[in-house]
Write a protein that holds these residues in place. Structure first.
Motif, PDB file in Angstrom:
ATOM      1  N   HIS A  83      33.192  51.336  37.580  1.00  0.00           N
ATOM      2  CA  HIS A  83      31.427  51.539  38.325  1.00  0.00           C
ATOM      3  C   HIS A  83      31.418  53.240  38.603  1.00  0.00           C
ATOM      4  O   HIS A  83      32.942  53.592  39.049  1.00  0.00           O
ATOM      5  N   LEU A 116      34.364  54.526  46.435  1.00  0.00           N
ATOM      6  CA  LEU A 116      34.755  53.834  45.107  1.00  0.00           C
ATOM      7  C   LEU A 116      34.870  53.105  45.237  1.00  0.00           C
ATOM      8  O   LEU A 116      35.211  52.006  45.176  1.00  0.00           O
ATOM      9  N   ALA A 117      36.278  53.689  45.850  1.00  0.00           N
ATOM     10  CA  ALA A 117      38.018  52.608  45.580  1.00  0.00           C
ATOM     11  C   ALA A 117      38.225  51.448  46.610  1.00  0.00           C
ATOM     12  O   ALA A 117      38.507  50.704  46.581  1.00  0.00           O
ATOM     13  N   ASP A 131      42.738  41.289  45.276  1.00  0.00           N
ATOM     14  CA  ASP A 131      42.498  41.592  43.720  1.00  0.00           C
ATOM     15  C   ASP A 131      43.810  39.872  43.908  1.00  0.00           C
ATOM     16  O   ASP A 131      44.752  40.098  43.764  1.00  0.00           O
ATOM     17  N   GLY A 183      41.131  45.319  41.221  1.00  0.00           N
ATOM     18  CA  GLY A 183      40.262  46.126  41.493  1.00  0.00           C
ATOM     19  C   GLY A 183      41.476  48.101  41.109  1.00  0.00           C
ATOM     20  O   GLY A 183      42.789  47.768  41.194  1.00  0.00           O
ATOM     21  N   SER A 228      36.690  51.938  39.373  1.00  0.00           N
ATOM     22  CA  SER A 228      36.025  52.383  39.980  1.00  0.00           C
ATOM     23  C   SER A 228      36.398  54.310  39.530  1.00  0.00           C
ATOM     24  O   SER A 228      38.343  54.485  38.986  1.00  0.00           O
ATOM     25  N   SER A 237      41.434  52.099  40.326  1.00  0.00           N
ATOM     26  CA  SER A 237      40.712  52.801  39.391  1.00  0.00           C
ATOM     27  C   SER A 237      41.891  54.183  38.577  1.00  0.00           C
ATOM     28  O   SER A 237      42.640  53.696  38.362  1.00  0.00           O
ATOM     29  N   VAL A 274      38.535  46.334  36.932  1.00  0.00           N
ATOM     30  CA  VAL A 274      37.151  46.201  37.778  1.00  0.00           C
ATOM     31  C   VAL A 274      37.373  47.725  38.218  1.00  0.00           C
ATOM     32  O   VAL A 274      38.069  48.295  38.597  1.00  0.00           O
ATOM     33  N   ASN A 317      34.137  49.038  45.166  1.00  0.00           N
ATOM     34  CA  ASN A 317      35.454  48.308  44.258  1.00  0.00           C
ATOM     35  C   ASN A 317      35.223  46.727  45.242  1.00  0.00           C
ATOM     36  O   ASN A 317      35.816  45.632  43.974  1.00  0.00           O
ATOM     37  N   HIS A 318      36.233  47.317  46.583  1.00  0.00           N
ATOM     38  CA  HIS A 318      36.266  45.273  46.939  1.00  0.00           C
ATOM     39  C   HIS A 318      34.592  44.612  46.962  1.00  0.00           C
ATOM     40  O   HIS A 318      35.519  43.611  46.317  1.00  0.00           O
TER      41      HIS A 318
END
Lengths: 313, 313, 313, 313, 313, 313
Positions: free
Chosen positions: A68, A106-107, F132, A127, A186, A129, A184, A111-112
């Motif tokens: 994402h 983002l992160a 996570d 999550g 970022s 990156s 997932v 993301n969360h």
């Protein structure tokens, strides 16, 4: 001890599961990279729906990687913090303050939020990156020569903390998939020297998909796929070959903001990804329709030699 | 390149997949033992339907073990070969010629017909009997004293090549499940001395379910589950506890041919199996309705401490 | 507490084990495919003997796969059921009724009788057919043009449910061997569409041997190997090369029913199998003599570059 | 191409392999610790014979660990180097020079000679001592009070570099066995502080056997097992229980140099070793006779609840 | 409960660990073969120091294999036993008695002394020779023609039990490294026929390093590396390329006893070893200085394309 | 080719590595949880230093898990966004806007900044939060009754999105450690219903340490450990037992903000963590001094039965 009562509806409904069976068989243990555009993450209900769809893919044994971005939300926070986005020649410049915003949005935030909703639907997710597990090897984008609009002279345009991908290390992603975690990701990276970099999320998705030879790369965006007529949003093409795409670009039928997405898609199908789907994330059940029905909802770009899936005749 | 066309129906249908999601989550990686009665295997179309249902369970990650008998088909072949079934006091005697028929019909005909249809629907399956991999440890049933109807005197009733299970070795079954093969087990065993034995299929199913602590034992038969009133085939009980069962037996509401099946079921829920379902295999989609809907189609016997599954409110 | 007594005989006997040692070393962890002809399975005592021999190979760490047919027994049951075998131009036609017989006899009766005797001698074995674990990929044999004997006109000869192998998937076999199970394979297959097919057992054995690059393919039949003079059953050739075989065929010394067996054997040694043995299953201890002695009992066909084993000088 | 010739002898001989079959089955994957006394290692031909026997056990899947001492050879080298053995009250004192000899003879000469012969017969083996992989945890033996023979006064008797075992770490041994290596262990240890210690080989064998719950501990020595009458070397007892042993000791039938060996053996059968065999290494084929025949050649000490093996009736 | 007190010194010292960090990162999980010359093993304190250094490498995750000879100590024991070394044309002849000495000294004395000291510093190590696990495949060296000094005539010079390496099987070494054991290898081999052979230790080290594609081969000897001027022991060259070496040999700057060592080193860097270091084992901390500092203490021979490590700027 | 030059300094320095050796041995493969307080993350240089120290632990084989909070940075961003922190009775209330800030700052900004610097020093790391892989099972904290300061009446105090840990699932952490990734965990959790929760970072660190039975929990904060006299910052206690702590609390020597940290520490040492260290993150090299020197820099709280490490005498 409880008595039964009428179940006519159930009887009909469960039959529909059988229609999904050929798709289940085809996709089991296959790898899908799903790119979620920042736009479709704005709405909580929409995210909840998509997360539910993704969790279904996860439950039936598809190995999903979510990628994402979050441009929309970054702009929003920037404004709150009084940072004025610098857009030069249509490109956003990521200075230090903007980077600070991007990494938080983002992160941190997006993301969360995705993780939390996926978890609610029973997905074990992690999550990430591009920095985690050295997934993305990147370098800061070189400044380019351009004509300064104000001075009218040639000078260097520095994009700031913007990164270009120079390599993908999919070891962490593969380890997590093997243990049934859904990554997932970022779209952040770093230069290996301690500097975080902002990377285009479509590019991240496409590069990861190529690196793991994904079966499908699904780009969830806010348009109805590729249109045969850009003026008519109902003229979605069901599926296209690489050659079709090149022809449409040449004819100017693919243009503007769609062009970079399509180029990433071509890159993908030319490098081992079997097909790329471009679908409208705001359509209800878009993901399930695209994946589990013959006709789908957006456009599938087929790698050479691939056929459209067609199980419902 | 192909244009899209209307897909209203798809949109509605795929939504139904989401209703199945909580069941998918609950059952993933769980182990189900499914007993197929010889009666429901008579009809090719019916077998095809059930195989398709089972393949769906397989595709979504349920570990299924199929157990089957074949009394009906054995009788049929016996007749063709001019072997007259000896039934003494309601019990079939398995002499050498009958055993010959039983092993051919069970391990040859029926087992391979099930395999072939499951394979058609994408299941990697392996046909077994209790002899393979030393799954069943059995001994020949001891003769019992009884009054000879002809002579009116006490003599020994020898059941012939009929076996009683003395132990289960689930190593082969576990190895196959681990490699994503579905075991399909016919109800033969042997005495370890070179003699094949005919074993009751319900007993085989129940013993295997106990040995692997199955999540569900599903007995597909030709009645609509347990009835609150044996005279009324629509009075199916939705779910019952062990205590309910004992009460129903005491009250004579469970009787006749149903009694041994119910006793095997009790054995199962008392020894680690979470629930036993008794359903009518001739009802269309019976397996899917029982597993993926709140109300089900037959009767669930719950182990102590277990709740009925209820996700559709 | 017990006193010793004379043991002169033991002392001499155990020394013989040492003679077997070089063979044990050579064969450990090697893979042997042993084809059992239907003829040698007729006699219970003979099967018991062969099973004991095979169990010895298993105990010393040879990975054995047994393949069997059952033509003799199928004919026998057909007769009992009043089915008249249709043999056209020397080829058996497998109509639906015949197929029914074949699957019962092969996968039911014979396969389970072999399993039961092997188990008696301590072998962990698993009965399979080509349908299990998708081992055999087959298609129905195409009808051939031929002159109808009755009408004298050209018409289509349809072999019925007879299959030709189009591929082998040895995954299940390898998994079982790895877990120390001995696969016992009957020569049935299917077309992937739900139809069982009758396949030649020599062809199954040869194809499996090639697929797993077996060290030895041992065909146990009812002749004394390849004879230098077909009229003299004591003229067995000890070992032959591929070239020898081609010469013998050319000279007409190999002919008739032996020819297809020899062709399968050539196929094997030309595709990775190190040697094929053709031995007479009715000779006492044939398997042990062929494998553990210098001179053997039948004929070994050596792949190019292979030497005859010779440890007893 | 070569013709066959008579093979009457082979036919009879290979049949003997079948007699060994029940033993092969029983011992497969079992663990045997074989202690080789220094005396039987003196003669090259004898070592060659024993190595061949051991290699047979290895080939049929028995997990063998060899333990050896070397007192005889140490004394020999000591003499050549002019070191006079100090024996006080029947116990050998290991001073620094003697230790130097012991480590050279045990870990250098004897260990590598055993390895080389085993390798010749196809065994993958690894020479070890208690120092390797921290197998033996030992401490230097405490001096004991004794009356000095010369002075007649009480003083401390220091055994020098003699070690007592305080623990066994079988990790390395298990790792090697798992990878099909045969460990060959000389009876050296160390104190963890850099000092090598001389340890009794019977004690090492017994402790390792206990640590890995060996199926058999076989002590190859120079007597014919336990005698019912110590004056009569042909009065070997076939098998004895723990109670028998205790009785024999009490009655004085087991005495002298045999006593420590028997005590180690008792220790073993009381701590998880199933049986201890004491056999005469100089008898031809002693190991094979003891292991593969009903009557054996020496004495088996059975743990409580164990039966003598008896397959040849 | 205890109060703190001044710790100025600690604070400065631990900072030095950080200087080692880039080396730690670079060497983690790399494989080093370290050859210990017999000369540097004479002195107990020196061995203790080197063992401590090696244990440090082990602790930080370097996979170390130690190879050692023992010529010096063999000569010493020979003398004690009255065996006169036969040196013909500068080459030692290994007759049976000498071989006896060599196997005792190398595999017994030296190997176990190294093990014991390494164990003292926490290393899990396993003593090996080329015989263990079939590591070294060797053959007895062929006699060469030479002019007999006494007779002045041409005759055959037989080196006796001297072996030449014909192959390396690194399976055992790799298994041990994988389980975190450090192999310590003495330079013995055998001919596979039961005869032990004496092999040059530099050759063993070099061959093992090549077989496992070692990152470094470190030869600890008694000279200060390669000198630019052989007359000046302080003229050590820091690093050299293959070409430099060839030039130095041509110019006669490398000569005498150094030549064979350098030839083994060239062999190594030409066959997959990244660099060979030649260092003086008698320099204090030589190993650590060579490995963890920029300048090192001896000479590094770099494979083509390799750079000298330089992290301390 | 390059000449050597003086290296006196190296020689001395590398010797210091040997002093670290006993610590390396002791800590290899042990698990350390390191809690980084938000305060010490403010300064880039300080973070760089600590990351370098942590990377050293990683390189020598210590399994490190980093846990961090970020209260300081959250307050900072809140202010920029015009959110006024609500502190009631010394406790921060996390309303929706504050939660938004917390998730961005913790999981976005701080987590990724730590990752980026660790990566620079060669650590393969993975950023996580309690969400996570379902690491933290949490529930929203129940409101408590309190007297409203404004109204003077009793009412409910709702802490908002603050979570209490109800369980730890360490599966993901263990999987990552096993694959040599270092988990870096921010102190967020969720309620399993889609709501993110803010959790105290010390509590997260302590709970994870307990769940994995960590060898050490190291709390890096801004005080010099536990002081014997809270007024004197140089009165750090070197080590204390549980009993010492209880006594100090009773005497009021531990009080105020230190108390919750100490309570978490007690919880840890009472539940399987061997020792907890409290050190001042702003002291240069604090982590290395505490871990690799005898005297350390802060306070170690020893679990019952544990001794202070002391290797430098």
């Amino acid at each position: 001890m409880r008595l039964k009562f009428g179940r006519q509806k159930d009887m009909k409904d469960v039959g529909i599961l059988k229609q999904a069976l050929p798709y289940f068989r085809r996709y089991k243990n296959k790898t899908f990279v799903i790119k979620l555009g920042g736009g479709i993450l704005k709405d909580k209900k929409s995210l909840d729906n998509i997360a539910q769809d993704i969790s279904l893919l996860y439950q039936i044994g598809i190995k999903v990687i979510v990628v994402h971005g979050g441009g929309y939300q970054a702009t929003e926070l920037s404004k709150k913090l009084g940072i004025i986005p610098k857009i030069i020649e249509g490109r956003r410049i990521t200075d230090e303050k903007t980077l600070e915003v991007v990494k938080m949005v983002l992160a941190g935030k997006i993301n969360h939020e995705i993780l939390t909703v996926l978890k609610k639907y029973g997905v074990k997710c992690v999550g990430l990156s591009g920095i985690d597990g050295n997934i993305i090897k990147a370098k800061r984008r070189e400044p380019v020569k351009h004509i300064n609009e104000k001075t009218g002279k040639m000078d260097n345009l520095d994009f700031g903390y913007v990164g270009d991908i120079t390599g993908i290390n999919n070891e962490l992603i593969m380890t997590l998939l093997e243990h049934e975690y859904m990554p997932v990701v970022s779209s952040l990276g770093d230069d290996g020297q301690g500097n975080i970099l902002n990377i285009n999320a479509d590019t991240v998705a496409s590069n990861i998909a190529i690196s793991i030879k994904a079966f499908k790369l699904i780009i969830m965006t806010d348009v109805n796929g590729i249109l045969s007529n850009p003026e008519d949003s109902t003229s979605t093409l069901y599926y296209v070959s690489r050659e079709d795409i090149l022809k449409l670009i040449k004819e100017g039928m693919i243009r503007g903001g769609m062009l970079p997405k399509i180029n990433e898609s071509l890159e993908a199908v030319e490098n081992g990804v079997k097909r790329v789907h471009i679908i409208n994330g705001s359509t209800e059940n878009a993901l399930l329709i695209e994946i589990f029905t013959n006709r789908g909802v957006g456009t599938a770009i087929l790698a050479d030699g691939e056929q459209a899936e067609d199980y419902t005749t």
